[in-house]
Design a protein around this motif. Structure first.
Motif, mmCIF file in Angstrom:
data_model
loop_
_atom_site.group_PDB
_atom_site.id
_atom_site.type_symbol
_atom_site.label_atom_id
_atom_site.label_comp_id
_atom_site.label_asym_id
_atom_site.label_seq_id
_atom_site.Cartn_x
_atom_site.Cartn_y
_atom_site.Cartn_z
ATOM 1 N N VAL A 1 92.686 93.933 41.529
ATOM 2 C CA VAL A 1 93.991 93.863 40.880
ATOM 3 C C VAL A 1 94.212 95.124 40.046
ATOM 4 C CG1 VAL A 1 93.025 92.432 39.011
ATOM 5 C CG2 VAL A 1 95.482 92.418 39.425
ATOM 6 N N ASN A 2 95.425 95.683 40.183
ATOM 7 C CA ASN A 2 95.764 96.906 39.450
ATOM 8 C C ASN A 2 96.171 96.574 38.023
ATOM 9 O OD1 ASN A 2 95.813 99.147 41.610
ATOM 10 N ND2 ASN A 2 96.961 97.462 42.545
ATOM 11 N N VAL A 3 95.626 97.326 37.099
ATOM 12 C CA VAL A 3 95.911 97.102 35.692
ATOM 13 C C VAL A 3 96.341 98.443 35.081
ATOM 14 C CG1 VAL A 3 94.735 96.630 33.507
ATOM 15 C CG2 VAL A 3 94.425 95.079 35.436
ATOM 16 N N SER A 4 97.330 98.402 34.195
ATOM 17 C CA SER A 4 97.820 99.620 33.547
ATOM 18 C C SER A 4 96.925 100.015 32.379
ATOM 19 C CB SER A 4 99.232 99.398 33.015
ATOM 20 O OG SER A 4 100.106 99.104 34.065
ATOM 21 N N ALA A 5 96.901 101.297 32.098
ATOM 22 C CA ALA A 5 96.101 101.799 30.977
ATOM 23 C C ALA A 5 96.480 101.091 29.686
ATOM 24 C CB ALA A 5 96.304 103.297 30.829
ATOM 25 N N THR A 6 97.782 100.875 29.500
ATOM 26 C CA THR A 6 98.257 100.256 28.257
ATOM 27 C C THR A 6 97.736 98.822 28.092
ATOM 28 O OG1 THR A 6 100.316 100.020 29.490
ATOM 29 C CG2 THR A 6 100.310 101.602 27.704
ATOM 30 N N ASN A 7 97.440 98.145 29.213
ATOM 31 C CA ASN A 7 96.908 96.784 29.113
ATOM 32 C C ASN A 7 95.578 96.760 28.381
ATOM 33 O OD1 ASN A 7 98.254 96.251 32.315
ATOM 34 N ND2 ASN A 7 98.892 95.130 30.490
ATOM 35 N N LEU A 8 94.795 97.821 28.571
ATOM 36 C CA LEU A 8 93.468 97.859 27.952
ATOM 37 C C LEU A 8 93.535 98.089 26.446
ATOM 38 C CD1 LEU A 8 91.196 99.741 30.474
ATOM 39 C CD2 LEU A 8 91.472 97.306 30.154
#
Ligand code: C2E
Ligand code: MG
Ligand code: MG
Ligand code: MG
Length: 279
Positions: A117-124
């Motif tokens: 699943v693709n996750v955005s940098a901002t999610n981290l």
């Protein structure tokens, strides 16, 4: 160009600009309602196979948006817009919820698959990101090894301390982490050993040129050996023909993903594809 023509050209230009901003504005405003709607957002799954055995090891979940008036909008257009707004949190939450739900259903059906699943940098940057994902998986009875989180190279490099903590928590729990679009960032190989991850996904732009350009082939060859030496698994994305598939097999690449194997598929089509492949 006379004054009349110039005026007309300027007018057209500002119209185009208006249309461009109007579209961005609409997309940003409409993502909230899309999250509430039952059928605007959906996921496709693109198979990932072992180059050694041909076996399907998993799939990448890819988000789709069927906008009520604009039609199908590419994630390449709407994700970068939303990534810089607070909406990225509920959007990723929607994706994770649906991915984990689907992965859990396949797990119950006895299929051993690893869903990326693709996750955005901002999610981290969210302090509770890892905790929420792990909680979601536990509630749906999904083993932690069944999910792989994909982050782009630049996303991983630009990370702060919160992000590293989130990644490490996921890894400690047994999830896998992949570096997406590898080779397109600034960092590349020099930073590779500092990134907490298991897998390197070589960007499509390199794979497309395999068999056409000798220099690209040298580059891909080094990327694979270097990644292997550092202990990473290597996935090639965007394989569109038999030539690149065979070449990657010879170069010792571990896994393959691309239209040559299968396009991103709806869950039922993915199941059918899996069944036909096993026979
Ligand atoms: P990505 O993560 O690098 O995903 C691979 C992209 O390459 C997908 O585009 C896939 O459909 C496409 N692809 C796969 N094989 C081939 C091939 O053989 N030839 C060609 N020409 N293309 C191929 P897609 O689905 O349009 O997604 C584009 C990007 O949008 C993704 O790139 C990812 O960065 C982002 N994205 C998609 N879904 C999500 C999501 O749920 N969350 C986030 N944060 N980003 C997402
Ligand atoms: Mg990806
Ligand atoms: Mg990619
Ligand atoms: Mg990408």
């Amino acid at each position: 160009l006379d004054a009349h023509q110039a005026g007309k050209a300027a007018g057209l230009f500002s119209l185009d600009l208006d249309a461009h901003y109007q579209r961005r504005f609409s997309l940003l405003g409409d993502i909230g309602p899309a999250l509430e709607s039952a059928d605007e957002l959906y996921l496709l799954f693109q198979p990932r196979v072992s180059l050694a055995t041909g076996e399907c090891l998993g799939a990448e979940a890819l988000l789709r948006w069927q906008h009520p008036t604009l039609g199908e909008v590419s994630p390449n257009e709407f994700i970068p817009l939303i990534e810089n707004t607070p909406m990225v949190k509920p959007l990723t939450q929607w994706v994770l919820h649906h991915v984990v739900q689907q992965a859990a259903a396949w797990h119950r059906a006895g299929k051993t698959l690893q869903i990326s699943v693709n996750v955005s940098a901002t999610n981290l940057e969210e302090e509770d990101f890892a905790l929420r994902l792990l909680d979601l998986m536990a509630r749906m009875g999904l083993p932690s090894t069944a999910i792989e989180v994909e982050l782009t190279e630049s996303a991983m490099i630009s990370q702060g301390e919160v992000a590293t903590t989130q990644l490490k928590a996921l890894i400690a729990a047994g999830l896998r982490v992949a570096i997406d679009d590898f080779g397109t960032g600034y960092s590349s190989l020099a930073y590779l050993h500092e990134i907490p991850a298991h897998t390197v996904k070589i960007d499509r732009s390199f794979i497309t040129e395999l068999g056409e350009d000798a220099r690209t082939e040298t580059l891909v060859n080094s990327m694979i050996s270097m990644a292997h030496d550092l202990g990473y698994r290597v996935v090639a994305e965007g394989i569109e023909n038999d030539t690149s598939y065979r070449r990657l097999m010879e170069l010792g690449c571990d896994e393959a993903q691309g239209y040559f194997i299968a396009k991103p598929l709806l869950p039922t089509a993915f199941e059918t594809w899996l069944q036909n492949r096993a026979i």
